[in-house]
Design an enzyme around this catalytic site. Sequence first.
Site, mmCIF file in Angstrom:
data_model
loop_
_atom_site.group_PDB
_atom_site.id
_atom_site.type_symbol
_atom_site.label_atom_id
_atom_site.label_comp_id
_atom_site.label_asym_id
_atom_site.label_seq_id
_atom_site.Cartn_x
_atom_site.Cartn_y
_atom_site.Cartn_z
ATOM 1 N N TYR A 52 0.984 -1.404 0.064
ATOM 2 C CA TYR A 52 -0.343 -0.008 -0.321
ATOM 3 C C TYR A 52 0.478 1.240 -0.197
ATOM 4 O O TYR A 52 2.007 1.496 0.960
ATOM 5 C CB TYR A 52 -1.241 0.582 1.785
ATOM 6 C CG TYR A 52 -2.461 -0.798 1.060
ATOM 7 C CD1 TYR A 52 -3.258 1.159 0.367
ATOM 8 C CD2 TYR A 52 -2.977 -0.724 1.290
ATOM 9 C CE1 TYR A 52 -4.113 0.563 -0.008
ATOM 10 C CE2 TYR A 52 -4.378 -1.678 0.856
ATOM 11 C CZ TYR A 52 -5.110 -0.702 0.226
ATOM 12 O OH TYR A 52 -6.301 -0.981 -0.317
ATOM 13 N N GLU A 54 -0.168 4.729 -0.265
ATOM 14 C CA GLU A 54 -1.386 6.127 -0.358
ATOM 15 C C GLU A 54 -0.419 7.201 0.069
ATOM 16 O O GLU A 54 -0.440 7.675 1.142
ATOM 17 C CB GLU A 54 -2.598 5.910 1.019
ATOM 18 C CG GLU A 54 -3.390 4.661 0.266
ATOM 19 C CD GLU A 54 -5.124 4.922 0.436
ATOM 20 O OE1 GLU A 54 -4.741 5.958 1.994
ATOM 21 O OE2 GLU A 54 -5.620 3.885 1.738
ATOM 22 N N ASP A 198 -7.292 13.881 -24.689
ATOM 23 C CA ASP A 198 -7.055 12.585 -24.031
ATOM 24 C C ASP A 198 -6.820 12.047 -25.599
ATOM 25 O O ASP A 198 -7.404 11.368 -25.802
ATOM 26 C CB ASP A 198 -9.144 12.153 -23.609
ATOM 27 C CG ASP A 198 -9.181 10.596 -23.441
ATOM 28 O OD1 ASP A 198 -7.989 9.780 -23.482
ATOM 29 O OD2 ASP A 198 -10.174 9.890 -22.925
ATOM 30 N N THR A 224 -4.426 6.318 -21.357
ATOM 31 C CA THR A 224 -4.376 4.849 -20.365
ATOM 32 C C THR A 224 -2.757 4.879 -21.053
ATOM 33 O O THR A 224 -2.279 5.358 -22.286
ATOM 34 C CB THR A 224 -5.254 3.812 -20.851
ATOM 35 O OG1 THR A 224 -4.692 4.078 -22.415
ATOM 36 C CG2 THR A 224 -6.480 4.646 -21.251
ATOM 37 N N LYS A 227 -2.299 0.736 -24.341
ATOM 38 C CA LYS A 227 -2.737 0.867 -26.093
ATOM 39 C C LYS A 227 -1.595 0.795 -26.690
ATOM 40 O O LYS A 227 -1.113 -0.171 -26.607
ATOM 41 C CB LYS A 227 -4.049 2.033 -26.344
ATOM 42 C CG LYS A 227 -5.370 1.552 -25.782
ATOM 43 C CD LYS A 227 -6.689 2.604 -25.949
ATOM 44 C CE LYS A 227 -7.518 2.178 -24.905
ATOM 45 N NZ LYS A 227 -7.673 3.356 -24.413
ATOM 46 N N ARG A 233 -2.027 -2.345 -18.075
ATOM 47 C CA ARG A 233 -3.880 -1.785 -18.149
ATOM 48 C C ARG A 233 -3.538 -0.467 -17.258
ATOM 49 O O ARG A 233 -3.355 -0.668 -15.810
ATOM 50 C CB ARG A 233 -4.756 -2.486 -17.823
ATOM 51 C CG ARG A 233 -5.216 -3.163 -18.800
ATOM 52 C CD ARG A 233 -6.444 -4.017 -19.014
ATOM 53 N NE ARG A 233 -7.495 -3.519 -18.930
ATOM 54 C CZ ARG A 233 -7.867 -3.131 -19.977
ATOM 55 N NH1 ARG A 233 -7.540 -4.011 -21.483
ATOM 56 N NH2 ARG A 233 -9.131 -1.984 -21.049
HETATM 57 N N1 DSN Z 1 -12.387 0.400 -24.220
HETATM 58 C C1 DSN Z 1 -11.985 1.729 -24.884
HETATM 59 C C2 DSN Z 1 -11.270 1.441 -26.663
HETATM 60 O O1 DSN Z 1 -10.996 0.204 -27.012
HETATM 61 O O2 DSN Z 1 -11.257 2.536 -27.118
HETATM 62 C C3 DSN Z 1 -12.325 2.884 -24.330
HETATM 63 O O3 DSN Z 1 -12.355 3.216 -23.028
#
Ligand code: DSN
Length: 427
Positions: A52, A54, A198, A224, A227, A233
């Site tokens: 942890y 925090e 974003d 994120t 990707k 993730r």
């Molecule tokens: N699930 C993501 C995507 O596939 O683009 C977006 O949150």
Amino acid sequence: MLSALEQYDPQIYELLKQEKARQSGSLRLIPSENYVSRAVMQACGSCLTNKYAEGYPGKRYYEGQQVTDLIEMLATERAKKIFKADHANVQSYSGSVANVAAYAALLEPGDTIMGLSLPFGGHLTHGWKASMTSKVYNSVQYEVDPETGRFDYNKIEELAKKHRPKMIISGATAYPREIDFEIFGNIAKSVGAYHLSDIAHISGLVVANIHKSPVPYADIVSTTTHKTLRGPRGGMLLCKAEYAKNIDRAVFPGLQGGPHMHTLTAIAVALNEADTPEFIGYAKQVVKNAKALADKLLEFGFDLVSGGTDNHLILIDLRSKDVPGKKLAKALDRAKIVTNYNTVPCDPRPPFDPSGLRIGTPAVTTRGMKEPQMEQIAGFINRIADNIDNDTVIEQIGKEVLMLCSHFPVPGHFIIPPKNSHINGGD
Ligand code: DSN
């Protein structure tokens, strides 16, 4: 020798084996998915899951942070370096949380936000009606031009002038073209709005300098990490120095408790990998592959939203082929080609059974596939669309897909890579 998992939880062990085989024996074309390196996988499965932490480095609410502080500082510095940002927060559990933290950092409930509508390629958290973001904030949604499939920046500006939002969100989950973040920044400035960008889908392309970075033009950038950036993730926020405190407070204690330190550690590893010429080569190949795939699909007579792609993804409008997106996605899945059905602009069909198919090249590029394989994949998609109810053809294509996959082993958890080469793909 039995692995611990095999010994103590054979059921889960068996399921993981099946998933590993699925990931290895299929063409994964979902544009938001990828394969992480062996090093990222190791960090993700490390002892940091036991801790942890925090708070933030130097100011935690639990003792025993001798190592976690160093790891988080490294991750933060690496993020700041590759994105050329004043400040980075690497604790968000996901992109959704990162977006909500950006709102919480600068807005009050009831303020107006303006983002891209979900069926036109936006994200739930950009103010879509089913999301809490439209209940807490007053949401105005812009759309892409139905004719061109692209942003009409004049119309977006008009809408901003009409509604005077407190925050404008640029960025998308199903937009195949480069986004002009400078124009979005100027529109936001002209109406006194904050600009949140974003870049969840394209952060790998931004790091590789293939798409222009929004960092100079946005107050806050969210992404994120899994990707095109090819990490575990998770989520991340970058911002101008003046918003650093607000952002940190919004993430913790505003929205989250302890960060997932094993994920944060793996993010640090992925950021280090992204800071290499190999990663730039990979990201370039992702785009080259998407263009090659798009060109071949066009040759086969598919309609592509916006007529092609500038990034890692392609949105196919299947109305001219008279095949619904879900039906095609399911047939492709039977042939071990994994995609997702998706709405297209002004889709007359419902979101759960839409007219489009969204595909992308990040994962197949990580496997080392290049333009010739993209042409082959376009051929598979075309044959399946033409034989949508013919199980014999679909089964035969499934065998060809397996053969193709066998020539491009998945890096990361599947092979022991040569020293200093735990990642793959690209030039
Ligand atoms: N699930 C993501 C995507 O596939 O683009 C977006 O949150």
